[in-house]
Design a protein around this motif. Structure first.
Motif, PDB file in Angstrom:
ATOM      1  N   LYS A 408       0.812  -1.228   0.000  1.00  0.00           N
ATOM      2  CA  LYS A 408       0.000   0.000   0.000  1.00  0.00           C
ATOM      3  C   LYS A 408       0.840   1.270   0.000  1.00  0.00           C
ATOM      4  CE  LYS A 408      -4.044  -1.679   2.523  1.00  0.00           C
ATOM      5  NZ  LYS A 408      -4.433  -1.900   3.917  1.00  0.00           N
ATOM      6  N   ALA A 409       2.146   1.118   0.135  1.00  0.00           N
ATOM      7  CA  ALA A 409       2.986   2.327   0.188  1.00  0.00           C
ATOM      8  C   ALA A 409       2.969   2.990  -1.183  1.00  0.00           C
ATOM      9  CB  ALA A 409       4.402   1.944   0.587  1.00  0.00           C
ATOM     10  N   SER A 410       3.005   4.292  -1.218  1.00  0.00           N
ATOM     11  CA  SER A 410       2.964   5.005  -2.497  1.00  0.00           C
ATOM     12  C   SER A 410       4.247   4.727  -3.278  1.00  0.00           C
ATOM     13  CB  SER A 410       2.828   6.510  -2.260  1.00  0.00           C
ATOM     14  OG  SER A 410       4.034   7.029  -1.735  1.00  0.00           O
ATOM     15  N   ALA A 411       4.137   4.863  -4.595  1.00  0.00           N
ATOM     16  CA  ALA A 411       5.301   4.618  -5.454  1.00  0.00           C
ATOM     17  C   ALA A 411       6.447   5.547  -5.046  1.00  0.00           C
ATOM     18  CB  ALA A 411       4.920   4.846  -6.913  1.00  0.00           C
ATOM     19  N   GLU A 412       6.090   6.764  -4.699  1.00  0.00           N
ATOM     20  CA  GLU A 412       7.092   7.756  -4.300  1.00  0.00           C
ATOM     21  C   GLU A 412       7.856   7.297  -3.046  1.00  0.00           C
ATOM     22  OE1 GLU A 412       8.572  10.279  -5.248  1.00  0.00           O
ATOM     23  OE2 GLU A 412       9.241  11.294  -3.414  1.00  0.00           O
ATOM     24  N   ARG A 413       7.105   6.841  -2.055  1.00  0.00           N
ATOM     25  CA  ARG A 413       7.781   6.371  -0.831  1.00  0.00           C
ATOM     26  C   ARG A 413       8.615   5.123  -1.111  1.00  0.00           C
ATOM     27  NH1 ARG A 413       3.572   7.928   4.006  1.00  0.00           N
ATOM     28  NH2 ARG A 413       3.903  10.144   3.618  1.00  0.00           N
ATOM     29  N   MET A 414       8.076   4.189  -1.902  1.00  0.00           N
ATOM     30  CA  MET A 414       8.830   2.968  -2.215  1.00  0.00           C
ATOM     31  C   MET A 414      10.144   3.317  -2.918  1.00  0.00           C
ATOM     32  SD  MET A 414       6.647   0.001  -1.910  1.00  0.00           S
ATOM     33  CE  MET A 414       6.920  -0.918  -3.394  1.00  0.00           C
ATOM     34  N   ARG A 415      10.088   4.348  -3.749  1.00  0.00           N
ATOM     35  CA  ARG A 415      11.298   4.762  -4.461  1.00  0.00           C
ATOM     36  C   ARG A 415      12.323   5.325  -3.462  1.00  0.00           C
ATOM     37  NH1 ARG A 415      13.484   9.086  -5.815  1.00  0.00           N
ATOM     38  NH2 ARG A 415      11.782  10.422  -5.126  1.00  0.00           N
ATOM     39  N   ARG A 416      11.837   6.122  -2.512  1.00  0.00           N
ATOM     40  CA  ARG A 416      12.755   6.713  -1.537  1.00  0.00           C
ATOM     41  C   ARG A 416      13.347   5.684  -0.590  1.00  0.00           C
ATOM     42  NH1 ARG A 416       9.543  10.724   1.648  1.00  0.00           N
ATOM     43  NH2 ARG A 416       8.210  11.524   0.001  1.00  0.00           N
ATOM     44  N   TRP A 417      12.530   4.675  -0.236  1.00  0.00           N
ATOM     45  CA  TRP A 417      12.995   3.666   0.737  1.00  0.00           C
ATOM     46  C   TRP A 417      13.778   2.533   0.090  1.00  0.00           C
ATOM     47  CZ3 TRP A 417       7.407   2.492   2.847  1.00  0.00           C
ATOM     48  CH2 TRP A 417       6.927   3.591   3.576  1.00  0.00           C
ATOM     49  N   ALA A 418      13.865   2.573  -1.238  1.00  0.00           N
ATOM     50  CA  ALA A 418      14.329   1.394  -1.980  1.00  0.00           C
ATOM     51  C   ALA A 418      15.786   1.034  -1.701  1.00  0.00           C
ATOM     52  CB  ALA A 418      14.150   1.632  -3.472  1.00  0.00           C
ATOM     53  N   TRP A 419      16.100  -0.198  -2.006  1.00  0.00           N
ATOM     54  CA  TRP A 419      17.491  -0.686  -2.048  1.00  0.00           C
ATOM     55  C   TRP A 419      18.241   0.233  -3.001  1.00  0.00           C
ATOM     56  CZ3 TRP A 419      19.910  -4.590   0.544  1.00  0.00           C
ATOM     57  CH2 TRP A 419      21.072  -5.144  -0.006  1.00  0.00           C
ATOM     58  N   ARG A 420      19.257   0.943  -2.521  1.00  0.00           N
ATOM     59  CA  ARG A 420      19.874   1.973  -3.351  1.00  0.00           C
ATOM     60  C   ARG A 420      21.382   2.094  -3.134  1.00  0.00           C
ATOM     61  NH1 ARG A 420      16.737   3.922   0.837  1.00  0.00           N
ATOM     62  NH2 ARG A 420      17.561   5.584   2.155  1.00  0.00           N
ATOM     63  N   PRO A 421      22.124   0.988  -3.275  1.00  0.00           N
ATOM     64  CA  PRO A 421      23.565   1.075  -3.041  1.00  0.00           C
ATOM     65  C   PRO A 421      24.218   2.057  -3.995  1.00  0.00           C
ATOM     66  CG  PRO A 421      22.999  -1.049  -4.016  1.00  0.00           C
ATOM     67  CD  PRO A 421      21.712  -0.356  -3.704  1.00  0.00           C
ATOM     68  N   GLY A 422      25.246   2.717  -3.496  1.00  0.00           N
ATOM     69  CA  GLY A 422      26.017   3.615  -4.346  1.00  0.00           C
ATOM     70  C   GLY A 422      25.392   4.974  -4.512  1.00  0.00           C
ATOM     71  N   GLN A 423      24.142   5.119  -4.053  1.00  0.00           N
ATOM     72  CA  GLN A 423      23.522   6.442  -4.190  1.00  0.00           C
ATOM     73  C   GLN A 423      23.982   7.341  -3.064  1.00  0.00           C
ATOM     74  OE1 GLN A 423      19.233   7.047  -4.624  1.00  0.00           O
ATOM     75  NE2 GLN A 423      19.277   5.366  -6.092  1.00  0.00           N
ATOM     76  N   GLY A 424      24.128   8.616  -3.389  1.00  0.00           N
ATOM     77  CA  GLY A 424      24.496   9.559  -2.333  1.00  0.00           C
ATOM     78  C   GLY A 424      25.962   9.422  -1.973  1.00  0.00           C
ATOM     79  N   ASP A 425      26.225   9.556  -0.701  1.00  0.00           N
ATOM     80  CA  ASP A 425      27.566   9.717  -0.210  1.00  0.00           C
ATOM     81  C   ASP A 425      28.193   8.345   0.095  1.00  0.00           C
ATOM     82  OD1 ASP A 425      29.703  10.161   1.381  1.00  0.00           O
ATOM     83  OD2 ASP A 425      28.621  11.330   2.870  1.00  0.00           O
TER      84      ASP A 425
END
Ligand code: FSA
Length: 451
Positions: A408-425
């Motif tokens: 039920k989580a919004s696509a936007e939240r799922m994108r923010r919470w997603a598995w995201r290695p290498g992103q950011g710092d």
């Protein structure tokens, strides 16, 4: 296997902030087969009032306010409403107000920006006030009259304060028992690795350290700072510790400081009103002021092989005070703590601390949660990445995890919470480019080589 109210759900780290909150929301939405695994159980399972029983939430007070961005900011109305009104939480929230201040111009400018953003949107502007000088600060925080407030300006938030962290989590635990949640604590609750179905790579449960297999349809890893040492998170979470100290007050002193607001200065640290603590040391009831110094945290990198890593990798792993109660804190941390007392509580600048210890959190590079299904093991969910600001969401964080489980989580939240290695710092500082020091490089803290 579709999720139903009869699905078996295991929460690893079930007695911590995010784990217990997840269990609570699952129960309230009608799920009936929930098992919590944890090394330590809920606080009232213990006779002493510990610092860290391995969860950051095992603490006498934590700041409760509306200060965050990202998901935590978006759900802050629900969060604060639950702190005020939900029977599980309301007795543990003390709305004494919070001053969030700074004295360096660039920090004041940031606070001002955040003040303007907040007063124009969801938080009612009448609750917030800009305090532009010493006199305005003293109007809300008269106890700072002898404090070192040179150049201080900041935000006064009337609708903030502190939570009795340990007691609030305990209250969740009692509620969960009423719902019939199963709990496996102690050695038998220690996570070893997920149980994976070879053919499908689906996670079908958990194997605990004692070798027992616990089958489940869904496994939620709400293991906070311990997460990257348990499951290979590809560098997405860097666990760090911050330092806590306790000052003991006499009854007369405590009376004078009772109900003071939370005072936070990002250049110095923060402190709380005194709390009467039963069994602070076995058999000793005491009035305690908790305080913390603010700094970028300390890592503790070591070689280890979390589940999913093919060979040993460098991971920052917590060292729990509950397992090592004689550990002390690095000398430079002690000096910063003394500075907090000098600046905010000068009356006690000569008083020794009765306790100091380290409390662990895990930072993502963007300070947003890591709430997602593991990309290689369907059925295994990560609910971690607290980034130092998640205790406040004890009432509400679990609703987000359950939204994720239910799809039920919004696509936007799922994108923010997603598995995201290498992103950011990639260095994992996540804090304005200031790399944290490593505990291995610091002197002046006692720690046995008993690990
Ligand atoms: O209002 C808050 O979210 C307090 S966070 C408290 C703290 O000690 C931080 O000050 C520190 O930088 C770290 O994030 C751990 O948590």
């Amino acid at each position: 296997t579709p999720l139903t109210h009869d699905s078996a759900i295991i929460i690893v780290g079930g007695a911590g902030t995010i784990g217990s909150s997840t269990a609570l929301h699952l129960c309230r939405r009608g799920y009936k087969d929930i098992t919590l695994l944890d090394i330590y159980g809920f606080p009232s399972d213990y006779s002493t009032y510990g610092p860290s029983q391995s969860a950051g939430a095992s603490d006498i007070n934590k700041i409760i306010g509306t200060s965050n961005s990202g998901t935590r900011g978006e759900i802050s109305e629900m969060t604060m409403d639950m702190w005020r009104n939900d029977p599980v939480f309301k007795n543990y929230y003390h709305e004494v107000g919070e001053l969030s201040a700074a004295s360096q111009p660039e920090h004041i400018a940031d606070l001002r920006k955040s003040y303007e953003a907040k007063s124009s949107n969801r938080i009612k502007s009448k609750d917030l006030r800009w305090l532009g000088n010493r006199q305005e600060i003293l109007a809300h925080c008269p106890h700072l009259a002898n404090g070192l407030l040179d150049g201080w300006q900041g935000i006064w938030n009337e609708k903030a304060g502190w939570g009795a962290a340990n007691d609030a989590v305990d209250s969740v635990g009692r509620e969960l028992r009423k719902f019939g949640v199963k709990m496996v604590f102690g050695q038998a609750g220690m996570f070893d690795r997920p149980l994976i179905d070879e053919a499908t790579t689906r996670c079908i449960g958990v194997i605990t350290k004692d070798g027992r297999k616990h089958h489940a349809d869904r496994v939620v890893m709400a293991t906070g700072a311990w997460s990257p040492g348990l499951i290979d998170l590809a560098g997405q979470c860097v666990s760090k510790c911050w330092i806590v100290a306790h000052l003991e007050l006499s009854e007369e002193e405590a009376r004078r400081y009772k109900s003071i607001p939370v005072v936070y200065n990002e250049e110095v640290g923060f402190c709380f009103e005194p709390r009467f603590i039963r069994n602070h040391e076995p058999g000793k009831d005491r009035w305690i002021i908790k305080l913390c110094d603010e700094f970028p945290g300390y890592t503790r990198f070591m070689e280890t092989t979390p589940f999913g890593a093919e060979e040993p990798i460098e991971v920052s792993v917590p060292r729990s005070h509950s397992a090592h109660p004689t550990d002390t804190v690095p000398e430079e941390g002690r000096r910063r703590l003394r500075r907090v007392v000098e600046v905010m509580l000068p009356e006690f600048k000569e008083r020794e601390f009765v306790k100091s210890y380290m409390c662990w959190c895990t930072d993502t590079a963007d300070a947003e949660w890591l709430f997602c299904q593991h990309p290689s093991y369907p059925g295994l969910y990560l609910a971690t990445g607290d980034s130092g600001h998640s205790f406040v969401t004890l009432p509400s964080a679990g609703s987000q995890v359950v939204d994720l489980l239910e799809g039920k989580a919004s696509a936007e939240r799922m994108r923010r919470w997603a598995w995201r290695p290498g992103q950011g710092d990639s260095e994992g500082t996540g804090r304005g480019g200031i790399a944290p020091k490593d505990l291995n490089d610091l002197d002046g803290w006692a720690h046995g080589d008993d690990e």
